[in-house]
Design an enzyme around this catalytic site. Structure first.
Site, PDB file in Angstrom:
ATOM      1  N   LYS A   1       0.822  -1.208   0.000  1.00 18.08           N
ATOM      2  CA  LYS A   1       0.000   0.000   0.000  1.00 18.08           C
ATOM      3  C   LYS A   1       0.863   1.269   0.000  1.00 18.08           C
ATOM      4  CE  LYS A   1      -3.772  -2.383   2.472  1.00 18.08           C
ATOM      5  NZ  LYS A   1      -4.609  -2.377   3.713  1.00 18.08           N
TER       6      LYS A   1
ATOM      7  N   TYR B   1     -12.422  -2.743  -3.077  1.00 14.71           N
ATOM      8  CA  TYR B   1     -12.924  -2.832  -1.701  1.00 14.71           C
ATOM      9  C   TYR B   1     -14.452  -2.838  -1.661  1.00 14.71           C
ATOM     10  CZ  TYR B   1      -8.316  -2.260   0.522  1.00 14.71           C
ATOM     11  OH  TYR B   1      -7.028  -2.445   0.979  1.00 14.71           O
TER      12      TYR B   1
ATOM     13  N   ASN C   1      -1.673  -0.291   7.472  1.00 10.66           N
ATOM     14  CA  ASN C   1      -1.195  -1.655   7.737  1.00 10.66           C
ATOM     15  C   ASN C   1      -0.419  -2.270   6.575  1.00 10.66           C
ATOM     16  OD1 ASN C   1      -3.275  -2.277   6.028  1.00 10.66           O
ATOM     17  ND2 ASN C   1      -4.525  -3.361   7.545  1.00 10.66           N
TER      18      ASN C   1
ATOM     19  N   HIS D   1      -1.973  -5.565   1.496  1.00  4.50           N
ATOM     20  CA  HIS D   1      -3.230  -6.276   1.251  1.00  4.50           C
ATOM     21  C   HIS D   1      -2.907  -7.651   0.699  1.00  4.50           C
ATOM     22  CE1 HIS D   1      -7.237  -7.229  -0.324  1.00  4.50           C
ATOM     23  NE2 HIS D   1      -6.588  -7.713  -1.370  1.00  4.50           N
TER      24      HIS D   1
ATOM     25  N   GLU E   1      -9.996 -10.267  -7.547  1.00  2.62           N
ATOM     26  CA  GLU E   1      -9.094  -9.122  -7.368  1.00  2.62           C
ATOM     27  C   GLU E   1      -7.974  -9.113  -8.415  1.00  2.62           C
ATOM     28  OE1 GLU E   1      -7.816  -9.437  -3.303  1.00  2.62           O
ATOM     29  OE2 GLU E   1      -9.803  -8.946  -2.515  1.00  2.62           O
TER      30      GLU E   1
HETATM   31  P1  DAT Z   1      -7.491  -7.091   5.456  1.00  4.39           P
HETATM   32  O1  DAT Z   1      -6.732  -5.968   4.787  1.00  4.39           O
HETATM   33  O2  DAT Z   1      -6.678  -7.702   6.565  1.00  4.39           O
HETATM   34  O3  DAT Z   1      -8.024  -8.112   4.486  1.00  4.39           O
HETATM   35  P2  DAT Z   1     -10.220  -6.112   5.667  1.00  4.39           P
HETATM   36  O4  DAT Z   1     -10.469  -6.708   4.324  1.00  4.39           O
HETATM   37  O5  DAT Z   1     -11.174  -6.462   6.768  1.00  4.39           O
HETATM   38  O6  DAT Z   1      -8.748  -6.425   6.182  1.00  4.39           O
HETATM   39  O7  DAT Z   1     -10.228  -4.528   5.555  1.00  4.39           O
HETATM   40  C1  DAT Z   1      -9.611  -3.889   4.461  1.00  4.39           C
HETATM   41  C2  DAT Z   1      -8.804  -2.722   4.978  1.00  4.39           C
HETATM   42  O8  DAT Z   1      -9.702  -1.748   5.522  1.00  4.39           O
HETATM   43  C3  DAT Z   1      -7.851  -3.053   6.122  1.00  4.39           C
HETATM   44  O9  DAT Z   1      -6.603  -3.514   5.640  1.00  4.39           O
HETATM   45  C4  DAT Z   1      -7.740  -1.757   6.840  1.00  4.39           C
HETATM   46  C5  DAT Z   1      -9.105  -1.139   6.663  1.00  4.39           C
HETATM   47  N1  DAT Z   1      -9.956  -1.424   7.816  1.00  4.39           N
HETATM   48  C6  DAT Z   1     -10.630  -2.564   8.077  1.00  4.39           C
HETATM   49  N2  DAT Z   1     -11.305  -2.485   9.230  1.00  4.39           N
HETATM   50  C7  DAT Z   1     -11.050  -1.241   9.704  1.00  4.39           C
HETATM   51  C8  DAT Z   1     -11.449  -0.525  10.863  1.00  4.39           C
HETATM   52  N3  DAT Z   1     -12.258  -1.071  11.774  1.00  4.39           N
HETATM   53  N4  DAT Z   1     -10.972   0.726  11.024  1.00  4.39           N
HETATM   54  C9  DAT Z   1     -10.160   1.297  10.117  1.00  4.39           C
HETATM   55  N5  DAT Z   1      -9.746   0.681   8.996  1.00  4.39           N
HETATM   56  C10 DAT Z   1     -10.179  -0.563   8.799  1.00  4.39           C
HETATM   57 MG    MG Z   2      -9.501  -8.014   3.097  1.00  6.64          MG
END
Ligand code: DAT
Ligand code: MG
Length: 150
Positions: free
Chosen positions: A9, A49, A112, A115, A126
Site C-alpha cells: 500500500k 474494496y 497496515n 493487502h 481481485e
Molecule cells: P485485510 O486488509 O486484513 O483483508 P479487511 O479486508 O477487513 O482487512 O479490511 C480492508 C482494509 O480496511 C484493512 O486492511 C484496513 C481497513 N480497515 C478494516 N477495518 C477497519 C477498521 N475497523 N478501522 C479502520 N480501517 C479498517
Molecule cells: Mg480483506
C-alpha cells in the site's frame, strides 16, 4: 498453482519498505507472477474494496489507498492465499504478531502496509481487477524443487 493478489500500500512505498516486504514474501517461497507500480483511482478503489462500501472506515480507506503509488503483485505458490495472510499478520497492526509483516513494521489498522486476498475466490476476482491475463507469467525457478516437495 494457487495465486493471490498482494498490494504494497502507499504507506509501504512512502516508508521505503517495499524491498523488505517483497524480500520476506520471496524468502517464504512465493513466486512473483506479476508486479507493477501504479496508483489506484476512486473507481478502482471502490471495485477492489466493494465488500467494505458503506462502512464507517470506507472513506478513510479509499482516501489512503488512492493517496499515492502502490505496488500490485500476483504471488503464486501452494496455498498462496493462506500463506500470504499469515505472513502479513492480522488486519489490526496493533495486534499483529511479531514476526509478521504488520507485526514488525506497523501499529495502526489504517496504515497496515499490505493487502492480501482473503480467499481463493476473492483472489481470482481481485487479480482480474489489476492484471490482464497476458501480464501474469508462468515460469519455473531452478530452486522450486527445494521449496516444494511436489
Ligand atoms: P485485510 O486488509 O486484513 O483483508 P479487511 O479486508 O477487513 O482487512 O479490511 C480492508 C482494509 O480496511 C484493512 O486492511 C484496513 C481497513 N480497515 C478494516 N477495518 C477497519 C477498521 N475497523 N478501522 C479502520 N480501517 C479498517
Ligand atoms: Mg480483506
Amino acid at each position: 498453482m494457487e495465486r493471490t493478489l498482494v498490494l504494497l500500500k502507499p504507506d509501504a512505498v512512502q516508508r521505503g519498505l517495499v524491498g523488505q516486504i517483497i524480500a520476506r514474501l520471496e524468502a517464504r517461497g512465493l513466486k512473483i507472477a506479476a508486479m507493477k507500480l501504479m496508483q489506484m483511482d476512486q473507481a478502482l478503489a471502490h471495485r477492489h474494496y466493494e465488500a467494505h462500501v458503506g462502512k464507517g472506515f470506507f472513506p478513510g480507506l479509499v482516501g489512503f489507498i488512492t493517496s499515492g503509488p502502490l505496488v500490485a503483485m500476483v504471488l503464486e505458490g501452494k496455498d498462496a492465499v493462506a500463506i500470504v495472510r499469515n505472513t502479513m499478520g492480522e488486519t489490526n497492526a496493533a495486534k499483529a504478531a511479531p514476526g509478521t509483516i504488520r507485526g514488525d513494521f506497523a501499529i495502526d489498522i489504517g496504515r497496515n502496509l499490505i493487502h492480501g486476498s482473503d480467499a481463493v475466490d476473492s483472489a481470482k476476482r481481485e487479480i482480474a481487477i489489476f492484471f490482464r491475463d497476458s501480464e501474469i507469467l508462468s515460469y519455473s525457478r531452478a530452486n522450486d524443487p527445494w521449496i516444494l516437495e511436489s
